[in-house]
Design an enzyme around this catalytic site. Sequence first.
Site: not given
Ligand code: UT7
Length: 329
Positions: A116, A256, A286
């Site tokens: 990225c 980004h 993204n």
């Molecule tokens: O471009 C290069 C760099 N990339 C980035 O900078 C991305 C960085 N990361 C992020 O933007 C975030 O970490 C994400 C958007 C990928 C995820 O968001 P988060 O707030 O960190 O969520 P998480 O991974 O901690 O997941 C929280 C909950 C989980 O459920 P439980 O375990 O709390 O029950 C996940 O299973 O959200 C769940 N979850 C979803 N729920 C509905 C994860 N993806 C989804 C989804 N829809 N698509």
Amino acid sequence: MQNNIHSMMLGTGVAIPEKILTNLDLEKIVDTNDEWIRERTGIKVRHVADDKLQNSDLASEAARNALADARMNAEDIDTIIVATVTGDVTFPSTACYVQQKIGAVKAAAFDIQATCSGFLFALSIADGFIASGKSKNTLIVGSELLTRIVDWKDRSTCVLFGDAAGAAVISSANGDGRGVLGTFIKTDGSLGHLLWMPGGGTRFPADVAVSENLNNIKMEGPEVFKAAVTAMGDAATHILDKTGLTPDDIKLLIPHQANTRIINATAKRLKLPEEKVYVNIQEYGNTSAASIPVALHEAKGRGLLEPGDACLMVAFGGGFTWGSAIVRV
Ligand code: UT7
């Protein structure tokens, strides 16, 4: 050259596939919902390229548009740098195809792979090439077909990415004070396993990659999130210090577009008000190396950047890689 400004951005262009995939469409594919995606990421829709389209087709369209914006012909270009992680084939480089497709017969062409942060790495190389006299007119392109390499069964990643290309023509500065004021690029290879696509290279060749489901993006989202917030803030403050500018001197921050919460944290650290921060993640998701040039081109088109305005760009991606640049457009 004036005030140590070696290169300037003469034109920009984009290419965006028409087809749109909404959050509601994704609800039919994986266990997700529109509210979660919008609240946790800011994304509403993303664009998806048709099956027949190659990365180099999209990259070439963006390149032609940037050349037109710069009022330049492809024959004027002596160097082409394509930043991508989703090249047409393993080799030759996507830049080779772009060189042929746009008819840049005098150019040397190569890809760089900095995820990225790729567009800012390409900008940094272009600026260095021009400063050293190796290039007069460099075409840099960030182009990605990320929807081809996501795991459509993994809700934690497949909702995030989209397809797009953005390009810029970087030429020798003309002495009017506009141009690339500074660039900064950095890497920490020890954290590569937190965001990667294992399959398809020589470590996990294509047949192994398919049978073991390694031929798609793997990401530890929360770990990447934390690192992105720190690195993007650090990169932004570093380039401000290096160029002797303050946030008040910046007309627009173009970060980004990975997550609105990362963008907001970066803006908060710089104490930049909302109106000085460009956000279009809601429309594209993204798009990795394409996200900054697409946002830059749009911001210019909307009159948010006038000639002479200072634009701060900052990125973070797998590798990890990160970087920043300030350009007086
Ligand atoms: O471009 C290069 C760099 N990339 C980035 O900078 C991305 C960085 N990361 C992020 O933007 C975030 O970490 C994400 C958007 C990928 C995820 O968001 P988060 O707030 O960190 O969520 P998480 O991974 O901690 O997941 C929280 C909950 C989980 O459920 P439980 O375990 O709390 O029950 C996940 O299973 O959200 C769940 N979850 C979803 N729920 C509905 C994860 N993806 C989804 C989804 N829809 N698509």
